[in-house]
Scaffold this motif. Structure first.
Motif, PDB file in Angstrom:
ATOM      1  N   ASP A 233       0.781  -1.205  -0.075  1.00  0.00           N
ATOM      2  CA  ASP A 233       0.459  -0.140   0.471  1.00  0.00           C
ATOM      3  C   ASP A 233       0.394   1.350   0.000  1.00  0.00           C
ATOM      4  O   ASP A 233       0.154   2.398   0.259  1.00  0.00           O
ATOM      5  CB  ASP A 233      -0.834   0.088   1.202  1.00  0.00           C
ATOM      6  CG  ASP A 233      -0.396  -0.629   2.179  1.00  0.00           C
ATOM      7  OD1 ASP A 233       0.486  -0.089   2.266  1.00  0.00           O
ATOM      8  OD2 ASP A 233      -0.738  -0.228   3.598  1.00  0.00           O
ATOM      9  N   THR A 234       1.937   1.441  -0.502  1.00  0.00           N
ATOM     10  CA  THR A 234       3.057   2.198   0.101  1.00  0.00           C
ATOM     11  C   THR A 234       3.495   1.914  -1.479  1.00  0.00           C
ATOM     12  O   THR A 234       4.501   1.854  -2.199  1.00  0.00           O
ATOM     13  CB  THR A 234       4.521   1.915   0.857  1.00  0.00           C
ATOM     14  OG1 THR A 234       3.124   1.568   2.133  1.00  0.00           O
ATOM     15  CG2 THR A 234       5.012   3.557   1.558  1.00  0.00           C
ATOM     16  N   PRO A 235       3.015   3.585  -2.396  1.00  0.00           N
ATOM     17  CA  PRO A 235       3.374   3.121  -3.575  1.00  0.00           C
ATOM     18  C   PRO A 235       5.103   4.067  -3.506  1.00  0.00           C
ATOM     19  O   PRO A 235       5.354   5.048  -3.068  1.00  0.00           O
ATOM     20  CB  PRO A 235       2.789   4.350  -4.418  1.00  0.00           C
ATOM     21  CG  PRO A 235       2.034   4.937  -3.183  1.00  0.00           C
ATOM     22  CD  PRO A 235       1.771   4.129  -2.308  1.00  0.00           C
ATOM     23  N   GLY A 236       5.784   4.099  -4.368  1.00  0.00           N
ATOM     24  CA  GLY A 236       7.017   4.501  -4.818  1.00  0.00           C
ATOM     25  C   GLY A 236       8.126   3.993  -3.362  1.00  0.00           C
ATOM     26  O   GLY A 236       9.412   4.017  -3.453  1.00  0.00           O
ATOM     27  N   ALA A 237       7.857   2.934  -2.874  1.00  0.00           N
ATOM     28  CA  ALA A 237       8.517   2.239  -1.631  1.00  0.00           C
ATOM     29  C   ALA A 237       9.786   1.692  -2.034  1.00  0.00           C
ATOM     30  O   ALA A 237      10.499   1.593  -2.199  1.00  0.00           O
ATOM     31  CB  ALA A 237       8.039   1.438  -0.840  1.00  0.00           C
ATOM     32  N   LEU A 238       9.301   0.834  -3.274  1.00  0.00           N
ATOM     33  CA  LEU A 238      10.944   0.279  -4.288  1.00  0.00           C
ATOM     34  C   LEU A 238      11.789   1.315  -4.314  1.00  0.00           C
ATOM     35  O   LEU A 238      12.433   0.805  -4.421  1.00  0.00           O
ATOM     36  CB  LEU A 238      10.143  -0.489  -5.290  1.00  0.00           C
ATOM     37  CG  LEU A 238      11.164  -1.239  -5.833  1.00  0.00           C
ATOM     38  CD1 LEU A 238      12.153  -1.771  -5.213  1.00  0.00           C
ATOM     39  CD2 LEU A 238      10.285  -1.558  -7.395  1.00  0.00           C
ATOM     40  N   ALA A 239      10.601   2.482  -5.389  1.00  0.00           N
ATOM     41  CA  ALA A 239      11.859   3.221  -5.780  1.00  0.00           C
ATOM     42  C   ALA A 239      12.438   4.119  -4.452  1.00  0.00           C
ATOM     43  O   ALA A 239      14.019   4.266  -4.699  1.00  0.00           O
ATOM     44  CB  ALA A 239      12.138   4.490  -6.983  1.00  0.00           C
ATOM     45  N   ASP A 240      12.247   4.051  -3.017  1.00  0.00           N
ATOM     46  CA  ASP A 240      12.717   4.964  -2.159  1.00  0.00           C
ATOM     47  C   ASP A 240      13.861   3.563  -1.308  1.00  0.00           C
ATOM     48  O   ASP A 240      14.998   3.899  -0.821  1.00  0.00           O
ATOM     49  CB  ASP A 240      11.587   5.079  -1.248  1.00  0.00           C
ATOM     50  CG  ASP A 240      10.424   6.001  -0.792  1.00  0.00           C
ATOM     51  OD1 ASP A 240      11.340   6.939  -1.925  1.00  0.00           O
ATOM     52  OD2 ASP A 240       9.993   6.150  -0.614  1.00  0.00           O
ATOM     53  N   ALA A 241      13.548   2.422  -1.566  1.00  0.00           N
ATOM     54  CA  ALA A 241      14.469   1.116  -1.264  1.00  0.00           C
ATOM     55  C   ALA A 241      15.943   1.358  -2.051  1.00  0.00           C
ATOM     56  O   ALA A 241      17.062   1.710  -1.093  1.00  0.00           O
ATOM     57  CB  ALA A 241      13.665   0.016  -1.440  1.00  0.00           C
ATOM     58  N   LEU A 242      15.238   1.465  -2.864  1.00  0.00           N
ATOM     59  CA  LEU A 242      16.539   1.540  -4.245  1.00  0.00           C
ATOM     60  C   LEU A 242      17.558   3.167  -3.812  1.00  0.00           C
ATOM     61  O   LEU A 242      18.761   2.433  -3.316  1.00  0.00           O
ATOM     62  CB  LEU A 242      16.393   0.932  -5.624  1.00  0.00           C
ATOM     63  CG  LEU A 242      15.457  -0.636  -6.095  1.00  0.00           C
ATOM     64  CD1 LEU A 242      14.790   0.035  -7.078  1.00  0.00           C
ATOM     65  CD2 LEU A 242      16.511  -1.387  -5.264  1.00  0.00           C
ATOM     66  N   LEU A 243      17.321   3.392  -3.774  1.00  0.00           N
ATOM     67  CA  LEU A 243      17.393   4.648  -3.623  1.00  0.00           C
ATOM     68  C   LEU A 243      18.840   4.708  -2.468  1.00  0.00           C
ATOM     69  O   LEU A 243      19.752   5.430  -2.384  1.00  0.00           O
ATOM     70  CB  LEU A 243      16.454   6.214  -3.484  1.00  0.00           C
ATOM     71  CG  LEU A 243      16.728   7.628  -3.880  1.00  0.00           C
ATOM     72  CD1 LEU A 243      15.797   7.659  -3.704  1.00  0.00           C
ATOM     73  CD2 LEU A 243      17.592   8.079  -4.209  1.00  0.00           C
TER      74      LEU A 243
END
Lengths: 307, 307
Positions: A233-243
């Motif tokens: 339910d957290t859009p953008g979480a994947l990009a945040d993790a990779l960042l």
């Protein structure tokens, strides 16, 4: 007397995993074939083996998904199993037969039957089409099984399998490198139990002195494997993790994803990364893991090793 | 007279792909089974079919790698093929037999032989263990093939296959939903030729009116699929590429990677993303593609669709 290292791998004997184990650990290790990848990881978790060696990727076919599904470990069966090394095995196919059944120059046309794993037919198409056209083919479960069958056969049969399996089953190599594509390489991961004292100070903790003499003259590349699941339910979480990896100077060398085995359309991501500056990985990995906790549902350090 | 839509899919008839095609396009479409995924894409590229429908992911087994390898398209065979839709098919297994061979209440113990695809045995373990224990099992190449065989058999045999294949082969459903895990879903991609005028203004360009009435009352989620290859000598390039998506407000919904089929250990990444703000995707996608060119070796927009 020195204790022999115990290494477990997916059998049968003379399989590519067996060959990888011998290439990596040498002949002196005690080699323990198992019937599945899961059994090799269990053996390490239970300290019945010091190391397991399992394929994770092939240069042509990509990720070995069964291996990633085990590393995802949704039920914490292998909580202490960590990657501690990697080995690259080049897959070469040979045409094998019982000794003295065929004499030089080999008359391939008199071969009565061919045995191999279904995938190997496709990998040796040019040779088979030119020299063994029209000969009866029998699929078997592995190339080493093909060598086994031919070694016990009374016909003029031949197997497509590795030189390693020829040695194991006492077969003669009629022709080697019969594969179409010479650079078919499988990458194996070496696993240990992070709680084991036997392997803590073992050869893999000092890779420079362990079967990799070429590394002593060049900087050692250290790789780290981290798995994580993001909240759906957290859009953008994947990009945040990779960042987070980037912000600590770790370059992503590969990403794989597999179903989480918990919820549909939720994934476990496997990020392999490498430090931009040699020798500063350990601190960076610790910080990355700490910061990943805030953007992921679950994350796990699957190991850091030199290759 | 209105022209019938031509849809191609991986056969045989009554396969899961066939079922997905009927569910998505309805019975009025002209359905063209093909012998491989590659043949379905070729048919679209050559304008022999308007659409292809192929599986890309299963909720349990993960990515369908053959599909991604075709979408990677290293030789530009399918340069005009784009994703224009998606369909989710729930996989349910049934026990099927010829009509009137068994009468209610069904005596499963009198089944003489069972046919199905090897994967289906494992998916129906509880039912088979309780009601059909010890009955001879025969592996066949697909569940629809199993239904075909049973429909022509003269014995008291049964197949494990879909209700859809029962309809196709005139079989009776002895029991449905015999799978252990009820939420086994396969996601299909719908493909069209971007140069085709027939499908440009077709039903998929207006998804609200096309077999998805529930969407008309809820916002339409638009997804975009982009593939790219990063230069191997540029550490950090993968993170840089992913950052671009974030900087344009696109959330990554999945990442897959496959060998590039050009160089060993080089990968094609497949990023699926979704705009944070509805309706602003097209401009963002164009900007992302422009900026990706500077950090990737090759990148390609594989389509934007509503689901």
């Amino acid at each position: 007397m020195e204790r022999r290292i115990k290494v477990t791998f997916l059998g049968p004997v003379a399989s590519f995993s067996h060959q990888a184990a011998v290439e990596f650990f040498g002949e002196s290790a005690e080699l323990l074939p198992r019937i599945s990848f899961a059994h090799t990881l269990s053996a390490v978790q239970q300290n019945e083996a010091d190391y397991a060696i399992i394929p994770c990727e092939n240069s042509t076919n990509g990720a070995v998904v069964q291996t990633f599904d085990l590393l995802a470990d949704p039920n914490n069966f292998y909580r202490d199993v960590k990657v501690c090394g990697a080995h690259y095995l080049t897959v070469h196919h040979c045409l094998l037969a019982r000794r003295s059944v065929f004499t030089r120059p080999y008359d391939y046309g008199s071969v009565t039957k061919l045995y191999t794993h279904p995938q190997a037919w496709g990998q040796c198409e040019s040779f088979l089409g030119a020299d063994l056209k029209g000969i009866e083919r029998q699929d078997v479960s592995s190339t080493s099984k093909a060598a086994d069958i031919v070694s016990k056969d009374t016909e003029r049969s031949a197997a497509i399998a590795s030189r390693f399996s020829a040695g194991h089953y006492g077969l003669e190599v009629l022709k080697e490198h019969i594969e179409d594509k010479g650079d078919n390489i499988t990458r194996f991961l070496v696993l240990r139990n992070s709680g084991s004292e036997c392997t803590e100070s073992g050869p893999l903790s000092d890779p420079i002195n362990f079967r990799t003499p070429e590394l002593s003259t060049s900087p050692v590349a250290r790789k780290t494997l981290i798995s994580f699941t993001v909240r759906q339910d957290t859009p953008g979480a994947l990009a945040d993790a990779l960042l987070i990896f980037k912000s600590y100077g770790m370059n992503l060398t590969s990403i794989n994803s597999r179903p989480s085995q918990k919820k549909n359309w939720q994934y476990v991501f496997f990020v392999e990364c490498q430090g931009a500056t040699l020798g500063e990985d350990d601190k960076a990995v610790a910080e990355i893991l700490y910061r990943l906790q805030s953007v992921t549902e679950k994350c796990r350090h699957l190991g850091t090793w030199s290759e």
